[in-house]
Design an enzyme around this catalytic site. Structure first.
Site, short mmCIF file in Angstrom:
data_model
loop_
_atom_site.label_atom_id
_atom_site.label_comp_id
_atom_site.label_asym_id
_atom_site.label_seq_id
_atom_site.Cartn_x
_atom_site.Cartn_y
_atom_site.Cartn_z
N ASP A 247 10.89 -36.39 25.44
CA ASP A 247 10.71 -34.95 25.56
C ASP A 247 10.45 -34.32 24.20
O ASP A 247 10.75 -34.91 23.15
CB ASP A 247 11.98 -34.32 26.15
CG ASP A 247 12.12 -34.56 27.64
OD1 ASP A 247 11.14 -35.00 28.25
OD2 ASP A 247 13.22 -34.32 28.17
N LYS A 269 8.19 -30.97 27.53
CA LYS A 269 8.03 -29.72 28.27
C LYS A 269 8.81 -28.64 27.56
O LYS A 269 10.01 -28.78 27.32
CB LYS A 269 8.54 -29.88 29.71
CG LYS A 269 7.71 -30.83 30.56
CD LYS A 269 8.30 -30.98 31.93
CE LYS A 269 9.40 -32.00 31.96
NZ LYS A 269 8.93 -33.37 31.74
N VAL A 305 21.53 -33.30 33.55
CA VAL A 305 21.87 -31.88 33.37
C VAL A 305 20.60 -31.14 32.99
O VAL A 305 20.17 -31.16 31.83
CB VAL A 305 22.97 -31.69 32.29
CG1 VAL A 305 23.30 -30.21 32.13
CG2 VAL A 305 24.22 -32.48 32.65
N THR A 330 25.31 -33.45 26.62
CA THR A 330 24.45 -32.32 26.96
C THR A 330 24.63 -31.18 25.95
O THR A 330 25.66 -31.09 25.28
CB THR A 330 24.75 -31.82 28.38
OG1 THR A 330 23.78 -30.84 28.76
CG2 THR A 330 26.14 -31.23 28.50
N MET A 382 17.92 -22.65 28.21
CA MET A 382 16.54 -22.15 28.27
C MET A 382 16.50 -20.71 28.77
O MET A 382 15.67 -20.34 29.59
CB MET A 382 15.69 -23.06 29.18
CG MET A 382 15.67 -24.50 28.72
SD MET A 382 15.04 -25.67 29.95
CE MET A 382 16.44 -25.79 31.07
N GLY A 411 20.91 -26.59 17.97
CA GLY A 411 22.29 -27.04 17.93
C GLY A 411 22.46 -28.47 17.44
O GLY A 411 21.71 -29.36 17.83
#
Length: 471
Positions: A247, A269, A305, A330, A382, A411
C-alpha cells in the site's frame, strides 16, 4: 547509504601498504590472507615485516614513496602515524583514480574496511562508514556468536553443487526455495556434526526429489510506519517473499526491509489519488501465487482493520490459493501510543471505537448516537476530509463541542506531528493537518501533555500551540 558495500578479489593482485609498524602489520596480515601481493613502503621494517620479506611474502619498495608506485596496484592502504605522509599517498591515489584507505583518518579514505565475521567462504561485514568503528566491532562480536562455525562448510558444499542445482531446477524462485529448505533441513544437522559426506548425500537426495512448490499469499500488517513495530512473523514473511504488493501507507523504512531481490509492486490507495482498483489487486494476488511464487500483500496497520484483508482472503479462498494472515499494529494503537494518548483510562474512557471516515454505507448512516456517547474514545481513520461533518453529527447527537480532540499525522514516524483542540474546532484543525492522519476524540486527549514522550515535528508543534491558544 553513504558507502557501497563490496567484497574484492585480491588473489594475486598488488596492493600498496604504507607503514610497517603494529597497525600496518594487522593490515598486512589480512591482505596476505586474502591472497594479495603486498608491496610495502616504510622507513624500516619491524621484525614481523622483515620475516615476511625474507620469506618472499611481501615486497619492500624501500623508505621513499614515489607516486608511480600506485600505477599498477589495485588500491592503497596508508597505515603510518605521519598525517602529512598519509595525506600525500591519499592525494596521489585520488589523482590516479585509485582507492585508498587511511587507518583511523576518515577524511583520507575513499573506502573503508569493515569488521568481518569469517566463516569462509561465507563472510559477513559490519561497517559504520568510519563514524563509529568500535560500535561496528561490538556488533561484529554479537553476530559472531550467532553464526555457527559449520556455516562455512555448508556454504562450500552449496558452491560445489550450485551448477548442478541450476541445471536441474528452473527458475530463480524455485532454486531459492530449494536452498532455503535445504539449509533448514537435516543437511544442517549433518554439517554441524562434521559428517560432510552424509550432508552431501542429503543434498543430492533432496535435489533428486525436488518438485516446484505451490505458491501462497501472506497478508501482512506492516504497522503504522515505524519499522521497529513489525512483528517477527511479518519480518520473516517479507524477507522470504518473491513479490510484495504494498500500500501507499507502508513506510519507506518498512519497504527497505523487504528482501532486496523481491519485486515490489505498489497497489496503494489514498483518498483523492490515483490508485489500483481492489479488483485488480485481487487478480494480481491470485495470478502471482499460481505462478508458484511466495506473495506478500503488505498493508499499513493491520490487514483486518479497515485494510480489506477480509475481502482479499475471501478471494484467495475461492481461488483455492493457500494463504496466511499476519496481524500488524493498527494505527489507532501505534499512533496514539506515540502521541502519548491512551485509548482507555479508568477515569475518563471505558471503551474505544474505531470507525472509518470515508467508507460507503450503502445509504445507511453510522449510529451517531452510539458514536457520540461520553466516557469513550472515538478514533476516526481517514477522516480529515469529512472532519466538519463528523464534528457536526457528534455534537448534534450530544457530544460536547468542548470535547478534547487530536489529529495525529504520520504516526510513529520521525516526522510525526500532533495538533490538539476541541471538537467544535475539528474542521479547522483537520484542514491543515498532513496526511495520512488519525483523528482521536475523547477526554483521553487531555492526558497528552502529561504523557507525551516521542519527539515530534517542531513546525507542527508550533501549529499545535497556535491552535491551543485560539481555542
Amino acid at each position: 547509504m553513504n558507502h557501497y558495500p563490496l567484497f574484492a578479489d585480491l588473489n594475486g593482485r598488488p596492493v600498496l601498504l604504507a607503514g610497517a609498524g603494529k597497525v600496518a602489520e594487522r593490515k598486512a596480515e589480512s591482505l596476505l590472507q586474502a591472497g594479495a601481493a603486498v608491496r610495502v613502503v616504510a622507513r624500516e621494517l619491524n621484525p614481523v615485516f622483515q620475516k615476511w620479506a625474507d620469506e618472499g611474502k611481501i615486497e619492500w619498495l624501500g623508505s621513499e614513496f614515489h607516486e608511480d608506485d600506485l600505477d599498477d596496484v589495485f588500491f592503497a592502504v596508508a597505515a603510518t602515524d605521519d598525517y602529512a605522509f598519509n595525506r600525500r599517498i591519499f592525494q596521489a591515489a585520488e589523482q590516479r583514480a585509485k582507492l585508498c584507505n587511511t587507518v583511523d583518518t576518515a577524511d583520507l579514505c575513499s573506502f573503508t574496511v569493515p569488521a568481518v565475521i569469517d566463516r569462509s567462504p561465507l563472510k559477513i561485514a559490519v561497517s559504520s562508514g568510519v563514524t563509529a568503528p568500535v560500535l561496528a566491532r561490538k556488533w561484529r562480536q554479537i553476530i559472531e556468536t550467532l553464526i555457527p562455525l559449520h556455516t562455512g562448510q555448508m556454504a562450500a558444499l552449496a558452491g560445489k553443487w550450485r551448477s548442478a542445482v541450476k541445471a536441474k531446477i528452473k527458475g530463480t524462485a524455485n532454486r531459492r526455495r530449494f536452498w532455503e529448505n535445504l539449509f533448514d533441513s537435516r543437511f544442517n544437522a549433518l554439517a554441524a556434526q562434521g559428517n560432510l559426506d552424509a550432508a552431501e548425500a542429503e543434498l543430492a537426495a533432496q535435489l533428486d526429489g525436488f518438485g516446484a512448490a505451490k505458491g501462497e499469499v501472506v497478508l501482512v500488517g506492516a504497522g503504522p510506519g515505524d519499522a521497529g513495530l513489525l512483528t517477527l512473523h511479518a519480518l520473516q514473511a517479507i524477507q522470504a517473499a518473491d513479490v510484495v504488493f504494498h500500500d501507499a501507507l507502508v513506510s519507506d523504512d518498512v519497504l527497505s526491509m523487504v528482501r532486496k531481490d523481491a519485486d515490489k509492486i505498489s497497489v496503494g490507495k489514498r483518498a483523492g489519488s490515483h490508485h489500483v482498483q481492489q479488483e485488480e489487486t485481487n487478480r494480481l494476488l491470485v495470478e502471482y501465487a499460481r505462478r508458484g511464487l511466495r506473495v506478500v500483500r503488505l498493508k499499513g496497520g493491520d490487514p483486518f482493520v479497515f485494510g480489506r484483508g477480509g475481502e482479499e482472503a475471501q478471494v484467495l479462498r475461492e481461488a483455492h490459493i493457500p494463504y496466511r494472515i499476519i496481524p500488524g499494529i493498527t494505527a489507532a494503537l501505534g499512533a496514539t501510543a506515540y502521541a502519548g494518548i491512551p485509548l482507555t483510562h479508568r477515569d475518563c474512557a471505558q471503551s474505544a471505537l474505531f470507525v472509518t471516515g470515508h467508507s460507503k454505507h450503502d445509504g445507511h448512516q453510522p449510529d451517531w448516537r452510539t458514536l457520540a456517547l461520553d466516557n469513550q474514545t472515538l478514533v476516526v481513520y481517514m477522516g480529515t476530509l469529512k472532519a466538519a461533518e463528523t464534528a457536526e453529527k457528534l455534537m448534534a447527537h450530544g457530544r460536547s463541542g468542548d470535547t478534547p480532540v487530536a489529529i495525529v499525522s504520520n504516526g510513529t514516524l520521525p516526522h510525526q506531528s500532533v495538533v490538539t483542540g476541541r471538537l467544535k474546532n475539528l474542521s479547522e484543525l483537520a484542514e491543515n493537518a498532513p496526511r495520512p492522519a488519525l483523528i482521536v476524540i475523547g477526554e483521553v486527549v487531555s492526558l497528552r501533555d502529561e504523557l507525551k514522550w516521542f519527539q515530534e515535528n517542531p513546525a507542527q508543534s508550533r501549529l499545535h500551540t497556535m491552535h491551543e491558544q485560539a481555542a
